[in-house]
Design a protein around this motif. Structure first.
Motif, mmCIF file in Angstrom:
data_model
loop_
_atom_site.group_PDB
_atom_site.id
_atom_site.type_symbol
_atom_site.label_atom_id
_atom_site.label_comp_id
_atom_site.label_asym_id
_atom_site.label_seq_id
_atom_site.Cartn_x
_atom_site.Cartn_y
_atom_site.Cartn_z
ATOM 1 N N GLY A 65 0.842 -1.186 0.000
ATOM 2 C CA GLY A 65 0.000 0.000 0.000
ATOM 3 C C GLY A 65 0.875 1.232 0.000
ATOM 4 O O GLY A 65 2.105 1.145 0.064
ATOM 5 N N GLU A 66 0.260 2.385 -0.052
ATOM 6 C CA GLU A 66 0.991 3.648 -0.090
ATOM 7 C C GLU A 66 1.249 4.141 1.326
ATOM 8 O O GLU A 66 0.333 4.524 2.040
ATOM 9 C CB GLU A 66 0.196 4.688 -0.887
ATOM 10 N N LEU A 67 2.528 4.117 1.736
ATOM 11 C CA LEU A 67 2.929 4.532 3.080
ATOM 12 C C LEU A 67 3.699 5.842 3.092
ATOM 13 O O LEU A 67 3.634 6.598 4.052
ATOM 14 C CB LEU A 67 3.832 3.461 3.712
ATOM 15 N N ASN A 68 4.467 6.070 2.086
ATOM 16 C CA ASN A 68 5.442 7.149 2.080
ATOM 17 C C ASN A 68 4.768 8.483 1.809
ATOM 18 O O ASN A 68 4.206 8.697 0.738
ATOM 19 C CB ASN A 68 6.500 6.856 1.005
ATOM 20 N N PRO A 149 -0.180 9.165 3.772
ATOM 21 C CA PRO A 149 -1.205 8.468 3.001
ATOM 22 C C PRO A 149 -1.626 7.133 3.580
ATOM 23 O O PRO A 149 -2.722 6.672 3.311
ATOM 24 C CB PRO A 149 -0.531 8.276 1.637
ATOM 25 N N GLY A 150 -0.792 6.486 4.367
ATOM 26 C CA GLY A 150 -1.164 5.170 4.855
ATOM 27 C C GLY A 150 -0.337 4.711 6.035
ATOM 28 O O GLY A 150 0.772 5.186 6.264
ATOM 29 N N ASP A 151 -0.891 3.752 6.784
ATOM 30 C CA ASP A 151 -0.261 3.219 7.985
ATOM 31 C C ASP A 151 -0.161 1.700 7.856
ATOM 32 O O ASP A 151 -0.861 1.080 7.058
ATOM 33 C CB ASP A 151 -1.090 3.566 9.217
ATOM 34 N N PHE A 152 0.704 1.104 8.678
ATOM 35 C CA PHE A 152 0.759 -0.353 8.677
ATOM 36 C C PHE A 152 0.856 -0.875 10.098
ATOM 37 O O PHE A 152 1.228 -0.153 11.030
ATOM 38 C CB PHE A 152 1.907 -0.879 7.810
ATOM 39 N N ALA A 153 0.484 -2.145 10.269
ATOM 40 C CA ALA A 153 0.456 -2.779 11.582
ATOM 41 C C ALA A 153 1.353 -4.003 11.577
ATOM 42 O O ALA A 153 1.489 -4.692 10.564
ATOM 43 C CB ALA A 153 -0.967 -3.179 11.956
#
Length: 259
Positions: A65-68, A149-153
């Motif tokens: 996904g888009e994180l940056n 734009p996005g987060d991760f777990a």
């Protein structure tokens, strides 16, 4: 395995992990015809022999996904149990169009080959032998508006029989937000910050907490995307919806923390 578009075409590709080969293979969209195997991968992500953190890291769970917050490209999230000193963790390879067919990871800068990309390592902030952070990773979208734009777990091994798993220390999920990729060609470490979130289930024992992770549109009315967590080995099974606006550490012992 996860979908991943690094080719810039209209068709998604695939990233497939091979844990005991310490590799992830990337197949671009429009090339997925017939059988796929390691010999026809477009990019192989591997580990340099001269490394410390990656020596025993086994890439398993994948997400994309888009994180940056400085780029619109898709990024690859890799869970790496036993990374570091067997405490595990995860790493992110920030996407783009790789300039070669091989990416070689190392925490020794002279041994890195990022093929025009860059990476972050998230090391276990509370390491214990075989606690195995990184058994599960997930892309969440933006759970806290304004932090990128996005987060991760990333979650622990909370349901297997490894030493150290299934304790209260392992019944945690970390949510990382708003990362900016390091300089092209580098691998850097990232740690928990002020906008990040640690979610802990108070129960001890092997509950399976965090082995199922996702996100959902705002349920609580606070305008933040919310986080869904499963605890499938608890008595009767449980699922939590955690308010996306939370930061710091949340222990799931009150309805102000989950729905």
């Amino acid at each position: 395995m996860t979908r991943l578009n690094w080719s810039g075409t209209s068709r998604d590709g695939l990233a497939i992990s091979a844990p005991f080969a310490q590799s992830v293979y990337v197949f671009h969209g429009a090339t997925l015809v017939g059988s796929i195997n390691t010999t026809n991968a477009n990019v192989r992500i591997g580990v340099h022999a001269n490394t410390n953190w990656f020596t025993d890291s086994y890439p398993g769970s994948l997400a994309s996904g888009e994180l940056n917050s400085a780029s619109s490209m898709e990024d690859l999230i890799v869970g790496a149990w036993d990374g570091g000193s067997n405490g595990g963790g995860a790493y992110v390879i920030y996407g783009g169009s790789p300039t070669g067919t091989t990416i070689t990871l190392s925490d020794n800068s002279g041994d890195v080959n990022m093929a025009g990309l860059s990476a972050h390592i998230f090391d276990n902030p509370a390491p214990a032998v075989d606690s195995e952070l990184g058994v599960k990773v997930a892309y969440l979208g933006d759970t806290k508006v304004g932090n990128g734009p996005g987060d991760f777990a990333v979650s622990y091994n909370a349901d297997l029989t490894e030493p150290g798993s299934g304790t209260i220390a392992d019944n945690k999920v970390y949510v990382l937000r708003g990362r900016i990729a390091p300089a092209v060609g580098t691998v850097a470490f990232t740690t928990l910050g002020a906008n990040d979130l640690t979610i802990q289930e108070p129960a001890t024992g092997k509950t399976g907490f965090g082995m199922m992770i996702g996100s959902i549109s705002d349920q609580s009315g606070d305008s933040f995307r919310d986080i869904v967590l499963g605890s499938n080995l608890s008595a009767g099974g449980k699922a939590y919806i955690v308010n996306g606006s939370k930061t710091g550490t949340v222990v799931l012992n009150g309805t102000s923390d989950y729905l």
